[in-house]
Design a protein around this motif. Structure first.
Motif, PDB file in Angstrom:
ATOM      1  N   THR A 161       4.497 -12.166 -14.217  1.00  0.00           N
ATOM      2  CA  THR A 161       4.254 -12.342 -12.789  1.00  0.00           C
ATOM      3  C   THR A 161       3.359 -13.544 -12.500  1.00  0.00           C
ATOM      4  O   THR A 161       3.042 -13.818 -11.346  1.00  0.00           O
ATOM      5  N   GLY A 162       2.943 -14.249 -13.555  1.00  0.00           N
ATOM      6  CA  GLY A 162       2.150 -15.459 -13.407  1.00  0.00           C
ATOM      7  C   GLY A 162       2.792 -16.600 -14.171  1.00  0.00           C
ATOM      8  O   GLY A 162       3.760 -16.403 -14.907  1.00  0.00           O
ATOM      9  N   PRO A 163       2.277 -17.825 -14.020  1.00  0.00           N
ATOM     10  CA  PRO A 163       2.869 -18.986 -14.678  1.00  0.00           C
ATOM     11  C   PRO A 163       2.821 -18.880 -16.206  1.00  0.00           C
ATOM     12  O   PRO A 163       1.833 -18.429 -16.782  1.00  0.00           O
ATOM     13  N   VAL A 164       3.920 -19.301 -16.833  1.00  0.00           N
ATOM     14  CA  VAL A 164       4.022 -19.357 -18.290  1.00  0.00           C
ATOM     15  C   VAL A 164       4.464 -20.765 -18.671  1.00  0.00           C
ATOM     16  O   VAL A 164       5.416 -21.291 -18.095  1.00  0.00           O
ATOM     17  N   VAL A 165       3.763 -21.363 -19.632  1.00  0.00           N
ATOM     18  CA  VAL A 165       4.121 -22.697 -20.116  1.00  0.00           C
ATOM     19  C   VAL A 165       4.645 -22.579 -21.538  1.00  0.00           C
ATOM     20  O   VAL A 165       4.008 -21.945 -22.389  1.00  0.00           O
ATOM     21  N   LEU A 166       5.799 -23.192 -21.800  1.00  0.00           N
ATOM     22  CA  LEU A 166       6.393 -23.201 -23.132  1.00  0.00           C
ATOM     23  C   LEU A 166       6.213 -24.583 -23.751  1.00  0.00           C
ATOM     24  O   LEU A 166       6.478 -25.608 -23.111  1.00  0.00           O
ATOM     25  N   VAL A 167       5.771 -24.608 -25.014  1.00  0.00           N
ATOM     26  CA  VAL A 167       5.436 -25.852 -25.706  1.00  0.00           C
ATOM     27  C   VAL A 167       6.170 -25.895 -27.037  1.00  0.00           C
ATOM     28  O   VAL A 167       6.213 -24.901 -27.770  1.00  0.00           O
ATOM     29  N   ARG A 168       6.729 -27.035 -27.390  1.00  0.00           N
ATOM     30  CA  ARG A 168       7.467 -27.184 -28.642  1.00  0.00           C
ATOM     31  C   ARG A 168       6.525 -27.602 -29.777  1.00  0.00           C
ATOM     32  O   ARG A 168       5.441 -28.137 -29.563  1.00  0.00           O
ATOM     33  N   ALA A 169       6.965 -27.384 -30.996  1.00  0.00           N
ATOM     34  CA  ALA A 169       6.117 -27.602 -32.166  1.00  0.00           C
ATOM     35  C   ALA A 169       5.661 -29.049 -32.306  1.00  0.00           C
ATOM     36  O   ALA A 169       4.570 -29.322 -32.798  1.00  0.00           O
ATOM     37  N   GLU A 170       6.497 -29.988 -31.881  1.00  0.00           N
ATOM     38  CA  GLU A 170       6.189 -31.403 -32.095  1.00  0.00           C
ATOM     39  C   GLU A 170       5.213 -31.969 -31.063  1.00  0.00           C
ATOM     40  O   GLU A 170       4.782 -33.118 -31.168  1.00  0.00           O
ATOM     41  N   GLU A 171       4.882 -31.192 -30.042  1.00  0.00           N
ATOM     42  CA  GLU A 171       4.058 -31.686 -28.944  1.00  0.00           C
ATOM     43  C   GLU A 171       2.641 -32.002 -29.421  1.00  0.00           C
ATOM     44  O   GLU A 171       2.008 -31.217 -30.116  1.00  0.00           O
ATOM     45  N   ASP A 172       2.129 -33.202 -29.035  1.00  0.00           N
ATOM     46  CA  ASP A 172       0.722 -33.502 -29.278  1.00  0.00           C
ATOM     47  C   ASP A 172       0.156 -34.243 -28.075  1.00  0.00           C
ATOM     48  O   ASP A 172       0.870 -34.541 -27.117  1.00  0.00           O
TER      49      ASP A 172
END
Length: 300
Positions: free
Chosen positions: A129-140
């Protein structure tokens, strides 16, 4: 105490990248950071049976690895952690209830080859019910910033655009405000993208023939976008806004628009039935195929 930014940690490369991204976001928002590890029950055990010591040690190692990575990237980060018992999706949803936002890796250790988003992440995104951020493994950290003059990676340059997937037929304050605030915190440009498609000729009535004129229709959509964004331009006068109207398949247009962005913000309709896992086709395509972090903001 202000609501924390919470990151789910399971020891996977994706969750470590998510923890680091969450630390940077917590610093931007001046919020505490909390790491959560869900101690899932073994399928063969009755619900509620205590988790064995081996898995608790494994959980502790995963949390310590995440903390080491965070302090290497954001030395001043104030981090706490927690081990929660129960199925991972349920535990993370419960944690999200007290969070400013929840950050997850886009695929965990149980992800199947060929799928970019694991079942836990999809389950949380589809029910939170709140914001969710998805991040990939390669992200820096450098991926959020524009390249240096020579073209190399840098964390000293300005931030890349924040991209907002905007539906002017159903504009949602929660989604729009999240995107403007993200751009303000980064001192980044906000790029609002509205995607439209020509109506099929067989669906036009006698007085609708003008709708076939795509250039006129695109100009009309631009007017709608300007009208929707005006109140937010006034509220966030320090945020530069670029509005884009695209005639294309929505998922294709968003993937292209998010290429080179620091963050993509999309919405998700709350169903009113918590047990229903629903993301919608455009949001689902975005979290599977977009390379930058994706913020999914629920709305009524």
């Amino acid at each position: 105490m202000p609501a924390p930014v919470i990151a789910g940690v399971d020891g996977s490369p994706e969750s470590l990248a998510a923890a680091e991204w969450a630390a940077r976001e917590a610093e931007r928002r001046d919020r505490p950071l909390r790491l959560i590890h869900a101690l899932d029950w073994h399928p063969a055990r009755p619900d509620g049976e205590p988790v064995d010591a081996t898995r608790r040690r494994s959980a502790l190692r995963a949390l310590r690895r995440a903390e080491e990575r965070i302090h290497g990237a954001v030395p001043a980060a104030h981090v706490t952690d927690e081990q929660m018992e129960g199925p991972a999706t349920a535990a993370l949803l419960k944690a999200a209830e007290r969070a400013e936002l929840l950050v997850l890796g886009s695929r965990g250790l149980t992800g199947l080859a060929g799928f970019l988003v694991g079942s836990v992440a999809l389950g949380v995104v589809g029910q939170a019910t709140g914001p969710v951020v998805l991040v990939r493994a390669e992200e820096d950290a450098a991926d959020e910033h524009l390249p240096a003059e020579g073209g190399g990676a840098s964390t000293r340059t300005g931030h890349r655009d924040v991209v907002l997937a905007l539906d002017v037929k159903d504009p949602c304050d929660e989604v729009i405000e999240f995107a403007f605030e993200a751009a303000r915190l980064r001192r980044a440009r906000l790029r609002a993208v509205h995607v439209w498609q020509s109506p099929p000729a067989f669906g036009l009535g006698p007085g609708d023939i003008a709708l076939v004129d795509d250039p006129c229709r695109a100009e009309e959509w631009q007017g709608f976008v300007s009208a929707v964004l005006q109140v937010w331009r006034d509220k966030y006068s320090d945020v530069e806004v670029l509005q884009t109207v695209v005639r294309e398949k929505p998922s294709t247009a968003l993937v292209r628009a998010a290429s080179g962005a620091s963050l993509l913000v999309v919405g998700r309709h709350l169903t009113g039935r918590p047990a229903i896992v629903r993301t919608g086709p455009v949001t689902h395509a975005a979290i599977r195929h977009v390379g930058c972090p994706v913020a999914v903001v629920p709305h009524h």
